[in-house]
Scaffold this active site. Structure first.
Site, short mmCIF file in Angstrom:
data_model
loop_
_atom_site.label_atom_id
_atom_site.label_comp_id
_atom_site.label_asym_id
_atom_site.label_seq_id
_atom_site.Cartn_x
_atom_site.Cartn_y
_atom_site.Cartn_z
N SER A 39 9.18 3.87 -0.50
CA SER A 39 8.99 2.50 -0.98
C SER A 39 9.47 1.48 0.05
O SER A 39 10.56 1.60 0.61
CB SER A 39 9.80 2.32 -2.28
OG SER A 39 9.62 1.03 -2.78
N GLY A 40 8.59 0.47 0.31
CA GLY A 40 8.99 -0.70 1.09
C GLY A 40 9.47 -0.47 2.50
O GLY A 40 10.30 -1.24 2.98
N HIS A 94 -3.80 4.00 -1.19
CA HIS A 94 -3.86 2.74 -1.92
C HIS A 94 -3.58 1.61 -0.94
O HIS A 94 -2.56 1.61 -0.27
CB HIS A 94 -2.83 2.74 -3.06
CG HIS A 94 -2.56 1.37 -3.60
ND1 HIS A 94 -3.57 0.56 -4.07
CD2 HIS A 94 -1.42 0.66 -3.71
CE1 HIS A 94 -3.04 -0.60 -4.45
NE2 HIS A 94 -1.75 -0.56 -4.24
N SER A 108 7.43 5.71 -3.17
CA SER A 108 6.60 4.55 -3.48
C SER A 108 6.66 4.20 -4.97
O SER A 108 6.67 5.10 -5.82
CB SER A 108 5.16 4.87 -3.11
OG SER A 108 4.29 3.98 -3.75
N GLU A 144 4.34 3.24 -6.68
CA GLU A 144 3.10 3.66 -7.34
C GLU A 144 3.00 5.17 -7.49
O GLU A 144 1.91 5.72 -7.61
CB GLU A 144 1.88 3.11 -6.59
CG GLU A 144 1.81 1.61 -6.45
CD GLU A 144 1.76 0.84 -7.76
OE1 GLU A 144 1.86 1.46 -8.84
OE2 GLU A 144 1.65 -0.40 -7.70
N GLY A 204 0.85 -1.19 0.00
CA GLY A 204 0.00 0.00 0.00
C GLY A 204 0.88 1.24 0.00
O GLY A 204 2.10 1.15 0.24
N ASN A 205 0.28 2.37 -0.29
CA ASN A 205 1.02 3.64 -0.28
C ASN A 205 0.04 4.79 -0.20
O ASN A 205 -1.12 4.65 -0.56
CB ASN A 205 1.95 3.75 -1.50
CG ASN A 205 1.40 3.05 -2.71
OD1 ASN A 205 0.48 3.55 -3.35
ND2 ASN A 205 1.90 1.86 -3.01
N HIS A 246 -4.27 -2.84 0.24
CA HIS A 246 -4.45 -4.22 -0.21
C HIS A 246 -5.37 -4.95 0.77
O HIS A 246 -4.94 -5.87 1.46
CB HIS A 246 -3.11 -4.94 -0.27
CG HIS A 246 -2.17 -4.46 -1.33
ND1 HIS A 246 -0.98 -5.08 -1.58
CD2 HIS A 246 -2.26 -3.43 -2.21
CE1 HIS A 246 -0.34 -4.44 -2.57
NE2 HIS A 246 -1.10 -3.44 -2.96
N HIS A 250 -5.25 -7.04 -7.12
CA HIS A 250 -4.28 -6.16 -6.50
C HIS A 250 -4.84 -5.49 -5.22
O HIS A 250 -4.39 -5.83 -4.13
CB HIS A 250 -3.85 -5.11 -7.54
CG HIS A 250 -2.76 -4.20 -7.09
ND1 HIS A 250 -2.00 -3.45 -7.97
CD2 HIS A 250 -2.31 -3.87 -5.85
CE1 HIS A 250 -1.12 -2.74 -7.29
NE2 HIS A 250 -1.29 -2.97 -6.01
ZN LIG Z 1 -0.42 -2.11 -4.37
#
Ligand SMILES: [Zn+2]
Length: 216
Positions: A45-46, A95, A74, A76, A28-29, A97, A159
């Site tokens: 990111s991550g 965003h 991210s 995305e 997610g982000n 999951h 997703h």
């Molecule tokens: Zn995603």
């Protein structure tokens, strides 16, 4: 709001997203946009949401250039920027999951407005967008198209979901309501035929929310 406040908003939203079970691990982000400067504050990111600090938030301009921050943004980021491009009314993107919304997306199903809260803050329904690989420009285009100009969420097939709002508080509420409604819809489908709310009543609820609901 200052840049520091925007960074803190993203940090806090990440923890909320995790605590509400809207995503697991580092997936997610989230981002917010400063409507005055147009700058976008996005999660790195991550990284573990419990460990992210305000200085880890990356600041991007409209063309995806990093204007502040040492972290990798991210993956995305293309999608977040694509949404802000197509929706001037949106200043926050979440965003996630989450399980039930993702189940609908796996089946390529849309989610209709079967509850009052959903009709009021999300829209008449949300649709399952067209598949594209994570982190691609194509995903951004598909998500922006699936979101359209009126609805505040969209399903990403196989997703997750993407939810938006005029501010972060609203985008988080939309995320929560979408996942709750997806769960109700799946349970309702499993024991019978969900009764849909008429387009006319959905419109009436949306007008009520806009004009009369809440404290004066
Ligand atoms: Zn995603």
């Amino acid at each position: 709001m200052t840049g520091k406040r925007y960074k803190e908003t993203v940090v806090a939203a990440g923890v909320t997203m995790l605590e509400e079970g809207l995503t697991v691990g580092t997936w997610g982000n989230i981002s917010v946009r400063d409507p005055e400067t147009g700058l976008v504050y996005i999660s790195p990111s991550g990284m573990d949401y419990r460990e992210i600090e305000p200085n880890d938030i990356v600041v991007l301009d409209n063309d995806l250039n990093i204007v502040d921050g040492a972290r990798v943004p991210s993956i995305e980021k293309e999608t977040h920027i694509a949404v802000y491009h197509s929706r001037p009314d949106v200043n926050a993107v979440v965003h996630t999951h989450p399980i039930y919304s993702t189940v609908l997306g796996v089946n390529g199903m849309d989610l209709p407005a079967i509850s009052e809260d959903f009709a009021q803050i999300v829209g008449d329904k949300i649709i399952c967008s067209i598949y594209a690989l994570p982190g691609t420009k194509e995903l951004g285009q598909n998500v922006a198209a699936g979101l359209g100009k009126e609805r505040n969420a969209v399903l990403l097939p196989n997703h997750g979901t993407l939810c938006v709002g005029e501010d972060m508080k609203t985008a988080l509420t939309v995320s929560h309501v979408v996942e709750k409604t997806a769960q109700i819809y799946i349970l309702a489908l499993s024991i019978g035929t969900p009764q849909l709310i008429s387009a006319e009543d959905i419109k009436a609820m949306q007008d009520y929310k806009k004009n009369k609901y809440g404290q004066r």
